[in-house]
Scaffold this active site. Structure first.
Site, short mmCIF file in Angstrom:
data_model
loop_
_atom_site.label_atom_id
_atom_site.label_comp_id
_atom_site.label_asym_id
_atom_site.label_seq_id
_atom_site.Cartn_x
_atom_site.Cartn_y
_atom_site.Cartn_z
N GLY A 17 0.83 -1.20 0.00
CA GLY A 17 0.00 0.00 0.00
C GLY A 17 0.86 1.26 0.00
CB CYS A 93 0.97 -1.03 6.93
SG CYS A 93 2.02 0.31 7.37
CB ALA A 94 -3.00 -4.98 6.48
CE1 TYR A 158 -9.54 3.02 7.35
CE2 TYR A 158 -9.86 5.05 8.60
CZ TYR A 158 -9.04 4.21 7.84
OH TYR A 158 -7.74 4.57 7.61
N1 CAA Z 1 -21.46 15.61 7.76
C1 CAA Z 1 -22.81 15.74 7.81
N2 CAA Z 1 -23.62 15.36 6.83
C2 CAA Z 1 -23.05 14.82 5.73
C3 CAA Z 1 -21.66 14.65 5.62
C4 CAA Z 1 -20.85 15.07 6.69
N3 CAA Z 1 -19.53 14.95 6.66
N4 CAA Z 1 -21.39 14.06 4.44
C5 CAA Z 1 -22.58 13.88 3.83
N5 CAA Z 1 -23.57 14.34 4.61
C6 CAA Z 1 -25.01 14.34 4.32
C7 CAA Z 1 -25.30 14.68 2.87
O1 CAA Z 1 -25.33 16.08 2.70
C8 CAA Z 1 -26.64 13.99 2.64
O2 CAA Z 1 -27.63 14.80 3.22
P1 CAA Z 1 -29.12 14.81 2.63
O3 CAA Z 1 -29.61 13.39 2.67
O4 CAA Z 1 -29.85 15.74 3.52
O5 CAA Z 1 -28.98 15.30 1.23
C9 CAA Z 1 -26.55 12.74 3.47
O6 CAA Z 1 -25.53 13.00 4.47
C10 CAA Z 1 -26.15 11.53 2.63
O7 CAA Z 1 -24.84 11.80 2.15
P2 CAA Z 1 -24.38 11.27 0.74
O8 CAA Z 1 -25.41 11.51 -0.30
O9 CAA Z 1 -22.98 11.78 0.50
O10 CAA Z 1 -24.35 9.69 1.00
P3 CAA Z 1 -23.65 8.69 0.08
O11 CAA Z 1 -24.15 7.35 0.48
O12 CAA Z 1 -23.72 9.06 -1.33
O13 CAA Z 1 -22.09 8.84 0.48
C11 CAA Z 1 -20.14 8.62 1.81
C12 CAA Z 1 -21.65 8.69 1.80
C13 CAA Z 1 -19.65 7.51 0.88
C14 CAA Z 1 -19.73 8.27 3.21
C15 CAA Z 1 -19.57 9.98 1.36
O14 CAA Z 1 -20.16 11.00 2.14
C16 CAA Z 1 -18.06 10.04 1.55
O15 CAA Z 1 -17.32 9.45 0.80
N6 CAA Z 1 -17.60 10.75 2.59
C17 CAA Z 1 -16.18 10.86 2.91
C18 CAA Z 1 -15.79 9.82 3.89
C19 CAA Z 1 -14.33 10.01 4.25
O16 CAA Z 1 -13.85 11.09 4.58
N7 CAA Z 1 -13.57 8.91 4.22
C20 CAA Z 1 -12.18 8.99 4.55
C21 CAA Z 1 -11.41 8.11 3.59
S1 CAA Z 1 -9.64 8.31 3.74
C22 CAA Z 1 -9.29 7.48 5.13
O17 CAA Z 1 -10.10 6.88 5.76
C23 CAA Z 1 -7.85 7.50 5.54
C24 CAA Z 1 -7.69 7.99 6.90
O18 CAA Z 1 -7.38 7.19 7.79
C25 CAA Z 1 -7.83 9.41 7.18
#
Ligand code: CAA
Length: 252
Positions: A17, A93-94, A158
């Protein structure tokens, strides 16, 4: 300060990764013989790790096993011990994401994340810790996440798994503290990697705006912290969680 890890043997799970690759390179540069683990069903990632190592002019042994599977991990580790005699350093790290709001999350998404992020730590540590205790020296570093410290919308699986990583660290650190073995956690923030690229751009931009140093982290930022924790100089640090997040979260 020169970190003296000459002659040590390390196993890095998730070695193919983005963060794992840099950990393999950093440890190797500090004199460690590194075995980078990748997954058997992703031979492409094993090849990438081999190529990265070759490009950097270093030698990394790549072993493919499923870190989420106890027996598969045990068999692979037995093979590594047979070849190298011992494992002095284990870096877990996985890790994977399967983001979805809980209301949409499937049981499979929950179980996959628990298997790779949490169970894998037990699977590998269980097979190496005895040898470390026998030798009176060992280093285990587990990679958690800022999202295990503060939670993240869409990451109940997560965040729970990564919070669990540090619970595991603190408990095991106490069990082996008198045996010359330290156990620590490094908690990355948002790191420039494929995992972050998978986050929708609008959300990514808003996260970037909340990082005080004004940039995403680089995998080498994490690798440097991990390499230090593996060094003899870090022998008084155990059971700690070191945040490497550009100031994104400054709580515990
Ligand atoms: N806070 C509050 N509300 C939120 C929000 C947030 N952060 N994100 C989305 N919403 C709301 C939306 O506005 C939507 O509201 P309405 O229904 O009123 O319109 C509702 O929640 C549904 O949201 P989505 O339509 O976005 O839902 P979805 O199913 O399409 O997607 C998700 C959800 C996949 C989780 C998407 O929001 C996403 O990818 N979010 C980011 C998640 C993230 O940061 N992951 C980190 C990955 S990196 C990592 O993990 C490494 C590390 O260790 C740091």
């Amino acid at each position: 300060m020169k970190l003296s890890l000459e002659g040590k043997v390390a196993l890095v799970t998730g070695g193919s990764g983005a963060i794992g690759q840099q950990v393999c390179l950093y440890l190797n540069r500090a004199g460690v013989k590194v075995i980078g683990a990748s997954v058997p069903f992703d031979l492409e990632s094993a090849e990438i790790l081999r190529r990265e190592a070759m490009d950097a002019g270093i030698e990394i042994d790549v072993v493919a096993f499923d870190a989420a599977d106890f027996e598969d991990t045990g068999n692979a580790i037995a093979g590594i011990k047979e070849k190298y005699g011992r494992i002095d350093i284990l870096v877990n790290c996985a890790g994977i994401t399967r983001d979805a709001p809980l209301r949409k999350m499937t049981n499979h998404q929950w179980q996959q994340v628990m298997g790779v992020n949490l169970n894998s730590m037990f699977n590998s540590a269980r097979h190496v810790v005895e040898g470390m205790v026998e030798h009176g020296w060992g280093r285990i570093v587990n990679v958690s996440s800022v999202n295990g410290q503060r939670g993240q919308f869409g990451q109940t699986n997560y965040s729970a798994s990564k919070a669990g990583v540090h619970g595991f660290t603190m408990a095991l650190a106490q069990e082996v503290a008198r045996k010359g073995v330290t156990v620590n956690t490094v908690a990355p923030g948002y790191i420039d990697s494929p995992m972050i690229q998978a986050v929708p751009e609008k959300i990514r931009e808003s996260i970037l705006g909340d990082i005080p140093v004004g940039r995403f982290g680089q995998p080498r930022d994490i690798a440097a912290a991990i390499t230090f924790l593996c060094s003899p100089q870090a022998s008084f640090i155990t059971g700690a969680q070191i945040p490497v997040n550009g100031g994104y979260y400054m709580g515990h």
